[in-house]
Design a protein around this motif. Structure first.
Motif, PDB file in Angstrom:
ATOM      1  N   GLU A  27       0.832  -1.209   0.000  1.00 31.25           N
ATOM      2  CA  GLU A  27       0.000   0.000   0.000  1.00 31.25           C
ATOM      3  C   GLU A  27       0.860   1.249   0.000  1.00 31.25           C
ATOM      4  OE1 GLU A  27      -3.359  -0.923   3.079  1.00 31.25           O
ATOM      5  OE2 GLU A  27      -3.924   0.817   1.871  1.00 31.25           O
ATOM      6  N   VAL A  28       1.928   1.238   0.802  1.00 25.98           N
ATOM      7  CA  VAL A  28       2.843   2.385   0.829  1.00 25.98           C
ATOM      8  C   VAL A  28       3.439   2.595  -0.564  1.00 25.98           C
ATOM      9  CG1 VAL A  28       5.013   3.290   1.770  1.00 25.98           C
ATOM     10  CG2 VAL A  28       3.380   2.181   3.283  1.00 25.98           C
TER      11      VAL A  28
ATOM     12  N   LEU B 114       0.623   3.968  -2.892  1.00 26.04           N
ATOM     13  CA  LEU B 114       0.295   5.364  -2.604  1.00 26.04           C
ATOM     14  C   LEU B 114       1.444   6.281  -3.006  1.00 26.04           C
ATOM     15  CD1 LEU B 114      -1.536   4.804   0.777  1.00 26.04           C
ATOM     16  CD2 LEU B 114      -2.499   5.980  -1.192  1.00 26.04           C
TER      17      LEU B 114
ATOM     18  N   LEU C   8       0.866   9.332  -5.496  1.00 25.62           N
ATOM     19  CA  LEU C   8       1.247  10.698  -5.118  1.00 25.62           C
ATOM     20  C   LEU C   8       2.242  11.262  -6.124  1.00 25.62           C
ATOM     21  CD1 LEU C   8       1.566  10.473  -1.233  1.00 25.62           C
ATOM     22  CD2 LEU C   8       0.112  12.052  -2.507  1.00 25.62           C
TER      23      LEU C   8
ATOM     24  N   LEU D  50       0.304  12.394  -9.109  1.00 25.08           N
ATOM     25  CA  LEU D  50      -0.414  13.641  -8.843  1.00 25.08           C
ATOM     26  C   LEU D  50       0.526  14.830  -8.821  1.00 25.08           C
ATOM     27  CD1 LEU D  50      -3.065  12.987  -6.076  1.00 25.08           C
ATOM     28  CD2 LEU D  50      -3.448  13.721  -8.421  1.00 25.08           C
TER      29      LEU D  50
ATOM     30  N   ILE E 110      -0.944  21.477   0.384  1.00 24.51           N
ATOM     31  CA  ILE E 110       0.075  20.850   1.219  1.00 24.51           C
ATOM     32  C   ILE E 110       0.528  21.822   2.286  1.00 24.51           C
ATOM     33  CG2 ILE E 110       2.401  19.899   1.234  1.00 24.51           C
ATOM     34  CD1 ILE E 110       1.859  18.453  -1.234  1.00 24.51           C
TER      35      ILE E 110
ATOM     36  N   LEU F 198      -2.160  21.971   4.918  1.00 26.17           N
ATOM     37  CA  LEU F 198      -2.172  20.755   5.733  1.00 26.17           C
ATOM     38  C   LEU F 198      -1.066  20.823   6.777  1.00 26.17           C
ATOM     39  CD1 LEU F 198      -2.811  17.908   3.148  1.00 26.17           C
ATOM     40  CD2 LEU F 198      -4.257  18.458   5.075  1.00 26.17           C
ATOM     41  N   LEU F 199       0.037  21.424   6.386  1.00 25.40           N
ATOM     42  CA  LEU F 199       1.147  21.577   7.305  1.00 25.40           C
ATOM     43  C   LEU F 199       0.777  22.464   8.476  1.00 25.40           C
ATOM     44  CD1 LEU F 199       4.405  21.954   5.184  1.00 25.40           C
ATOM     45  CD2 LEU F 199       4.095  20.523   7.194  1.00 25.40           C
TER      46      LEU F 199
ATOM     47  N   LEU G 208       4.669  15.709   5.300  1.00 27.23           N
ATOM     48  CA  LEU G 208       4.215  16.813   4.447  1.00 27.23           C
ATOM     49  C   LEU G 208       5.368  17.720   4.050  1.00 27.23           C
ATOM     50  CD1 LEU G 208       0.859  17.520   6.236  1.00 27.23           C
ATOM     51  CD2 LEU G 208       1.123  16.829   3.872  1.00 27.23           C
TER      52      LEU G 208
ATOM     53  N   GLN H  40       0.639   5.581   8.896  1.00 26.52           N
ATOM     54  CA  GLN H  40       1.298   6.198   7.744  1.00 26.52           C
ATOM     55  C   GLN H  40       0.444   6.028   6.484  1.00 26.52           C
ATOM     56  OE1 GLN H  40       4.208   8.044   7.556  1.00 26.52           O
ATOM     57  NE2 GLN H  40       3.728   8.317   5.395  1.00 26.52           N
ATOM     58  N   VAL H  41      -0.132   4.855   6.306  1.00 28.23           N
ATOM     59  CA  VAL H  41      -0.981   4.601   5.141  1.00 28.23           C
ATOM     60  C   VAL H  41      -2.187   5.542   5.159  1.00 28.23           C
ATOM     61  CG1 VAL H  41      -2.602   2.920   4.153  1.00 28.23           C
ATOM     62  CG2 VAL H  41      -0.281   2.234   4.686  1.00 28.23           C
TER      63      VAL H  41
ATOM     64  N   MET I  22      -1.110   8.992   4.138  1.00 25.04           N
ATOM     65  CA  MET I  22      -0.901   9.127   2.700  1.00 25.04           C
ATOM     66  C   MET I  22      -2.240   9.194   1.959  1.00 25.04           C
ATOM     67  SD  MET I  22       2.338   6.535   2.299  1.00 25.04           S
ATOM     68  CE  MET I  22       2.978   6.989   0.684  1.00 25.04           C
ATOM     69  N   GLN I  23      -3.204   8.404   2.416  1.00 28.24           N
ATOM     70  CA  GLN I  23      -4.524   8.427   1.781  1.00 28.24           C
ATOM     71  C   GLN I  23      -5.193   9.782   1.963  1.00 28.24           C
ATOM     72  OE1 GLN I  23      -6.166   4.949   3.663  1.00 28.24           O
ATOM     73  NE2 GLN I  23      -5.738   3.643   1.898  1.00 28.24           N
TER      74      GLN I  23
ATOM     75  N   VAL J  30      -3.683  12.682   2.359  1.00 25.45           N
ATOM     76  CA  VAL J  30      -3.026  13.650   1.482  1.00 25.45           C
ATOM     77  C   VAL J  30      -3.507  13.464   0.043  1.00 25.45           C
ATOM     78  CG1 VAL J  30      -0.798  14.427   0.562  1.00 25.45           C
ATOM     79  CG2 VAL J  30      -0.995  13.805   2.960  1.00 25.45           C
ATOM     80  N   MET J  31      -3.559  12.203  -0.376  1.00 26.37           N
ATOM     81  CA  MET J  31      -4.049  11.873  -1.725  1.00 26.37           C
ATOM     82  C   MET J  31      -5.437  12.452  -1.967  1.00 26.37           C
ATOM     83  SD  MET J  31      -2.855   9.433  -4.117  1.00 26.37           S
ATOM     84  CE  MET J  31      -4.485   9.686  -4.677  1.00 26.37           C
TER      85      MET J  31
END
Lengths: 85, 158
Positions: free
Chosen positions: A54-55, A58, A62, A65, A79, A82-83, B30, B137-138, B141-142, B144-145
């Motif tokens: 999954e990592v 993703l 990413l 994107l 981003i 979000l930070l 991030l 972590q997964v 990431m999701q 952020v996606m």
């Protein structure tokens, strides 16, 4: 908790194994039920491998994107925001 | 923005460190993403960027757990040596499982950073923490996606 000189009891091992079982997602827990520790460890290994995949997946997504973003794009602002949050 | 699901997470978890380390994980990841995006040019390869993102993911995990865990210490060492991040690792000969379910323990040792040098009991403890961290972590990431791609579909037009 564990030191190298200490004798570890079966009970402690069983506790740790059932803690691992509780971390598995529902669908995987059904496969193990009251299974042996060996079966549970097998399921745990399978679960970790799927998380690693999954990592990877993703990261690929990413990356894709981000290819469409430049430093002035609104997504970069996302981003940044979000930070801050 | 779906950040709710990431930050509230698992309420049943009695581990009070988790919230603080989640924030650390998020901000580290991030920041790394931002740097990658800034230093990425139109000629950057997709695969190269993906590798950097993946590395940033594991780095965020390792930094969030810090020196507290054997798996994170092992992962930090690996990251600092600039070695290629590869899972599963080659099995070390020093590991000596103590129980009948030895085959699966050996497999597990290859999957958890630092696994080969752990005894069975330690391996089980570290695995639990490693799984918790991986799933966090997964989810990150999701999140952020989802944030980035939902923007692409619903841009804010002034």
């Amino acid at each position: 908790m564990s030191g190298s000189g200490r004798r570890i009891t079966d009970e402690e091992i069983n506790e740790l194994v059932s803690k691992l079982q509780s971390l598995l997602p529902e669908s995987r827990r059904r496969n193990t039920g009251r299974a042996s520790a060996s079966k549970l460890l097998k399921e745990t290994c399978s679960y970790i491998k799927s998380l690693h995949r999954e990592v990877d997946g993703l990261s690929d997504r990413l990356s894709g994107l981000m290819a469409t973003m430049d430093s002035n794009s609104p997504q970069a602002d996302i981003i940044r925001s979000l930070l801050r949050s | 923005m779906e950040s709710k699901s990431f930050t509230t997470g698992n309420r049943d978890n009695p581990n009070t460190d988790l919230h603080g380390s989640k924030n650390m994980m998020a901000s580290h990841f991030l920041r790394a993403l931002f740097r990658i995006q800034q230093t990425s040019t139109s000629s950057s390869s997709f695969a190269g960027r993906s590798r950097r993102i993946r590395r940033a993911a594991y780095a965020s995990m390792a930094y969030s757990a810090g020196a507290r865990r054997a798996w994170s210490r092992a992962l930090l060492r690996k990251l600092r040596s600039r070695a290629r991040l590869r899972f599963p690792r080659r099995l070390s000969r020093t590991a000596r499982p103590q129980r009948r379910d030895m085959d699966q323990a050996q497999v597990l040792r290859k999957l958890v950073p630092g696994g080969p040098s752990m005894d069975y009991c330690k391996l089980l403890e570290e695995t639990a923490d490693y799984i918790r961290c991986l799933t966090t972590q997964v989810r990150l990431m999701q999140t952020v996606m989802d944030s980035i791609s939902s923007y692409a579909h619903h841009p804010m037009i002034p």
